[in-house]
Motif scaffolding. Structure first.
Motif, PDB file in Angstrom:
ATOM      1  N   HIS A   5      -5.260  -8.918  -6.536  1.00 34.37           N
ATOM      2  CA  HIS A   5      -4.844  -8.028  -7.611  1.00 34.37           C
ATOM      3  C   HIS A   5      -3.323  -8.000  -7.650  1.00 34.37           C
ATOM      4  O   HIS A   5      -2.671  -8.317  -6.656  1.00 34.37           O
ATOM      5  CB  HIS A   5      -5.400  -6.607  -7.429  1.00 34.37           C
ATOM      6  CG  HIS A   5      -5.000  -5.945  -6.142  1.00 34.37           C
ATOM      7  ND1 HIS A   5      -5.729  -6.097  -4.976  1.00 34.37           N
ATOM      8  CD2 HIS A   5      -3.963  -5.137  -5.829  1.00 34.37           C
ATOM      9  CE1 HIS A   5      -5.141  -5.414  -4.008  1.00 34.37           C
ATOM     10  NE2 HIS A   5      -4.056  -4.814  -4.490  1.00 34.37           N
ATOM     11  N   MET A  65      -5.537  -4.662   2.330  1.00 34.73           N
ATOM     12  CA  MET A  65      -4.870  -5.606   1.444  1.00 34.73           C
ATOM     13  C   MET A  65      -3.590  -6.101   2.083  1.00 34.73           C
ATOM     14  O   MET A  65      -2.902  -5.387   2.801  1.00 34.73           O
ATOM     15  CB  MET A  65      -4.623  -5.015   0.073  1.00 34.73           C
ATOM     16  CG  MET A  65      -3.874  -3.734   0.057  1.00 34.73           C
ATOM     17  SD  MET A  65      -3.858  -3.098  -1.625  1.00 34.73           S
ATOM     18  CE  MET A  65      -2.636  -1.824  -1.422  1.00 34.73           C
ATOM     19  N   HIS A  74      -1.294  -9.042  -4.327  1.00 33.91           N
ATOM     20  CA  HIS A  74      -1.968  -8.658  -3.089  1.00 33.91           C
ATOM     21  C   HIS A  74      -3.330  -9.332  -3.017  1.00 33.91           C
ATOM     22  O   HIS A  74      -3.929  -9.644  -4.039  1.00 33.91           O
ATOM     23  CB  HIS A  74      -2.211  -7.138  -3.056  1.00 33.91           C
ATOM     24  CG  HIS A  74      -0.999  -6.349  -2.686  1.00 33.91           C
ATOM     25  ND1 HIS A  74      -0.980  -4.981  -2.732  1.00 33.91           N
ATOM     26  CD2 HIS A  74       0.224  -6.731  -2.257  1.00 33.91           C
ATOM     27  CE1 HIS A  74       0.208  -4.544  -2.337  1.00 33.91           C
ATOM     28  NE2 HIS A  74       0.964  -5.588  -2.053  1.00 33.91           N
ATOM     29  N   MET A 110      -0.627  -5.447  -7.685  1.00 29.79           N
ATOM     30  CA  MET A 110      -0.432  -4.014  -7.448  1.00 29.79           C
ATOM     31  C   MET A 110       0.743  -3.530  -8.291  1.00 29.79           C
ATOM     32  O   MET A 110       1.844  -4.062  -8.185  1.00 29.79           O
ATOM     33  CB  MET A 110      -0.119  -3.800  -5.968  1.00 29.79           C
ATOM     34  CG  MET A 110      -0.080  -2.370  -5.584  1.00 29.79           C
ATOM     35  SD  MET A 110      -1.647  -1.989  -4.847  1.00 29.79           S
ATOM     36  CE  MET A 110      -1.083  -0.886  -3.597  1.00 29.79           C
TER      37      MET A 110
HETATM   38 CU   LIG Z   1      -2.549  -3.801  -3.435  1.00 31.26          CU
END
Ligand SMILES: [Cu+2]
Length: 153
Positions: free
Chosen positions: A112, A90, A79, A114
């Protein structure tokens, strides 16, 4: 009793180990991508965790991170966090390019991974593994250190 190996036996053992490692770590040639600072920001109450890592590309061509999966989580997705003034949202990212002879950071505020649906109990202090798949055919099975929010800057 000391065990003596003839040099040819030792060489054969090293060669075999290198061959096995090469077969599992990457398809062909030298490994282009290496990782650094791989960690997971764990959150309580089954909230999604965030995976972060720095990717370094030793080759002279850009390489994309194209897929992330994990045996420790049912869901792992790349993301990107997008700031819009005071709000953040996001969005899914289908790839992240690591420039030739450069690096790309999956870091708080940017990208990131997720991580949701843990397949077993995961707590700070644990190590989880993420499989990072790249456009050159490499897949890295990378250990990530699980940290609580108070352990992270
Ligand atoms: Cu995320």
């Amino acid at each position: 009793m000391p065990i003596k190996l003839s040099s040819s036996t030792a060489m054969a053992a090293i060669f075999t180990a290198a061959t096995l490692f090469g077969a599992t770590a990457h398809a062909a040639g030298a490994q282009a991508i290496t990782t650094q600072d791989a960690w997971v920001r764990w959150l309580p109450n089954n909230l999604p965790a965030g995976g972060y890592v720095t990717l370094m590309n030793a080759s002279d061509k850009p390489i994309d991170l194209v897929d992330v999966s994990s045996d420790d989580y049912g869901s792992a997705m790349l993301h990107q966090t997008i700031s819009n003034g005071s709000t953040q949202k996001m969005v899914m990212a289908d790839k992240l390019t690591v420039p030739a002879h450069g690096q790309a950071k999956i870091a708080p505020g940017g990208y990131h991974v997720m991580l949701e649906e843990p397949k077993h109990k995961i707590a700070p202090g644990d190590t989880v593994h993420l499989k990072l798949k790249f456009s050159d055919g490499e897949t890295l099975d990378t250990p990530f250190a699980v940290k609580s929010p108070s352990q992270t800057k």
